[in-house]
Scaffold this active site. Structure first.
Site, short mmCIF file in Angstrom:
data_model
loop_
_atom_site.label_atom_id
_atom_site.label_comp_id
_atom_site.label_asym_id
_atom_site.label_seq_id
_atom_site.Cartn_x
_atom_site.Cartn_y
_atom_site.Cartn_z
N GLU A 104 42.52 43.54 53.16
CA GLU A 104 41.06 43.40 53.22
C GLU A 104 40.65 43.51 54.68
OE1 GLU A 104 39.78 39.89 51.01
OE2 GLU A 104 39.73 41.13 49.19
N TYR A 115 42.48 33.55 39.39
CA TYR A 115 41.25 33.23 40.13
C TYR A 115 40.22 32.42 39.35
CZ TYR A 115 37.88 36.67 38.28
OH TYR A 115 37.01 37.38 37.51
N GLN A 161 45.91 37.56 41.93
CA GLN A 161 44.52 37.13 41.97
C GLN A 161 43.86 37.22 40.59
OE1 GLN A 161 42.26 39.41 44.82
NE2 GLN A 161 40.43 38.16 44.63
N HIS A 195 30.90 45.50 49.08
CA HIS A 195 32.22 45.12 48.56
C HIS A 195 32.07 44.31 47.27
CE1 HIS A 195 36.41 43.87 48.42
NE2 HIS A 195 36.03 42.61 48.39
N THR A 245 35.64 41.17 53.14
CA THR A 245 35.91 42.60 53.26
C THR A 245 34.64 43.35 53.61
OG1 THR A 245 37.52 42.31 51.51
CG2 THR A 245 36.91 44.58 52.06
CA CA Z 1 38.88 38.19 52.04
#
Ligand code: CA
Length: 433
Positions: free
Chosen positions: A205, A250, A246, A140, A366
């Site tokens: 996720e 982020y 995000q 991921h 995830t």
């Molecule tokens: Ca997560």
């Protein structure tokens, strides 16, 4: 590592017929714990999943069918006290419940303690004090990192540090609860300034959640050799993510509003003891990768630190439900390929003296594989919005739309072992309010 015992015997059958069906998630070898009530007027109370039924622990205790420290701790509306006990009491409880429910057990008396799962309402298994979400799938991390940094997908700390952020518990809900599309600051790459509005890139996720068992004291750390004593069990976790929020927020401190609007967990906690037959060696690091630092490694952990769990995430649109079409499976990742194990995650979490409490939850991050049918987020499945996913209804999706329902399942199976499942983690997206 927990030894196999008579509760894992593949030949064990229950007097609850539905627990003996091949397709059940809850055979007698599983015995997951959860919190339920038979109707809205009742208090939530602790139960054990068996076939299509729930064993009411308090009722079984009241009529003298179960007793012991574990049973007393279960006389509560959450599993926190039970989770705090530790492996000796958890194991004694499991052995007693197994003896009660097995074929030849006291069916006549105990059948009055069964409640139909279909009629019951499930609650959050524990009062969750803290929630930490890890990032333990290197697949991921690489898949997502490649979208943003094609030449340098993995940051240099990834192979040394189990990366995580501290999440929020107030918005954790149990499977079946709706998720409202969040609003937030969105700034497309070509826009000069952000706007405020409903998220346009809503994603799931696919993760597993891990419940902490026995609490620790501030200033102490859990050794990798002891960490099993502090892990109670696992559930499925959908860590809803707003990708556009995000992207803008982020840096520099990590996820915030993109993650804290909703997280959904499955109601049944599958204990570490139930998972014992499915323990396996840790993910084999490719040549050239560093070994974990000594505090995150041991030979026993190398041999048994992995757990072989199959996971599946599917989406059902409103149109599909109206046409009675099955949910469309988008990804089927395997948990045994995680770069960091659930044991390394908790050991690392307490390695600086940070205390953890029974009922705390941490997410695995995830779970993803390397091929298009093993992605645990729709961000990966639609290549960041570049490729449309086709549904059997003729509809297409990149990110999720209102009315879409996300359904996650997980199970363990193997030759000579009883298949055990986690049940479901599902939630429908409602329009932004
Ligand atoms: Ca997560």
């Amino acid at each position: 590592m927990i030894d196999l015992n008579s509760t894992h015997d593949v030949n064990l059958k229950s007097w609850v017929d539905s627990a003996n069906e091949d397709s059940t998630d809850f055979p007698i070898q599983n015995l997951p714990l959860g919190v339920f009530r038979a109707n809205e007027k009742e208090q939530f109370r602790c139960g054990v999943g068996i076939g299509n039924f729930i064993l009411d622990i308090s009722k079984a205790a009241d009529i003298g069918l179960l007793s012991g420290v574990g049973v007393e701790a279960c006389k509560s509306s959450t599993l926190n006290s039970f989770m705090d006990l530790g492996p000796v009491d958890w194991s004694e409880f499991r052995a007693n419940v197994s003896a009660l429910l097995k074929l030849g057990g006291p069916q006549e008396e105990a059948s009055s303690c069964l409640v139909s799962m279909q009629e019951a309402e499930m609650g959050l298994p524990a009062s969750i004090g803290d929630f930490t979400d890890f990032y333990s799938s290197i697949n991921h991390a690489t898949n997502v990192g490649s979208m943003f940094r094609p030449d340098n997908p993995l940051l240099p700390n990834y192979k040394y540090v189990p990366i995580a952020y501290h999440g929020r518990t107030s918005s954790i809900r149990v499977s079946g609860e709706q998720t409202i599309r969040p609003k937030g600051q969105l700034k497309p790459p070509d826009a000069e300034v952000p706007e405020f509005g409903p998220c346009k890139r809503l994603d799931y996720e696919t993760e597993l959640g891990i419940f902490v068992g026995s609490s620790t004291k501030l200033g102490t750390s859990i050794d990798i050799g002891e960490v099993e004593n502090h892990i109670f069990g696992l559930c499925i976790l959908n860590d809803w993510s707003a990708r556009d929020i995000q992207t803008w927020e982020y840096q520099p401190l990590g996820p915030f509003m993109a993650k804290n609007f909703s997280s959904i967990i499955s109601p049944w906690v599958v204990t570490l003891e139930a998972l014992a037959p499915f323990r396996t060696k840790v993910f084999e690091r490719p040549d050239g990768d560093p070994m974990p630092l000594p505090y995150l490694n041991s030979s026993s952990h190398q041999d048994f630190g992995g757990i072989d769990i199959n996971i599946e995430v599917a989406v059902s649109t409103e149109k599909m439900r109206a046409s009675n079409l099955d949910p469309h499976v988008i990804g089927s990742p395997g948990f045994k390929d995680m770069y960091w194990t659930i044991f390394q995650m908790l050991t690392h979490h307490t390695s600086n003296g940070c205390s953890v409490n029974s009922g705390d939850l941490y997410g695995s991050g995830t779970v993803s594989g390397t091929t298009s049918d093993t992605y645990g987020s729709i961000l990966e499945a639609c290549k960041g919005g570049k490729e449309k996913i086709e549904f059997p209804s003729g509809e297409t999706r990149t990110f999720l739309e209102d009315g879409d329902e996300v359904i996650m399942r997980a199970w363990c199976a193997g030759a000579g072992k009883a298949r055990i499942g986690f049940g479901e983690c599902r939630s429908i997206i409602m329009p932004a309010s």
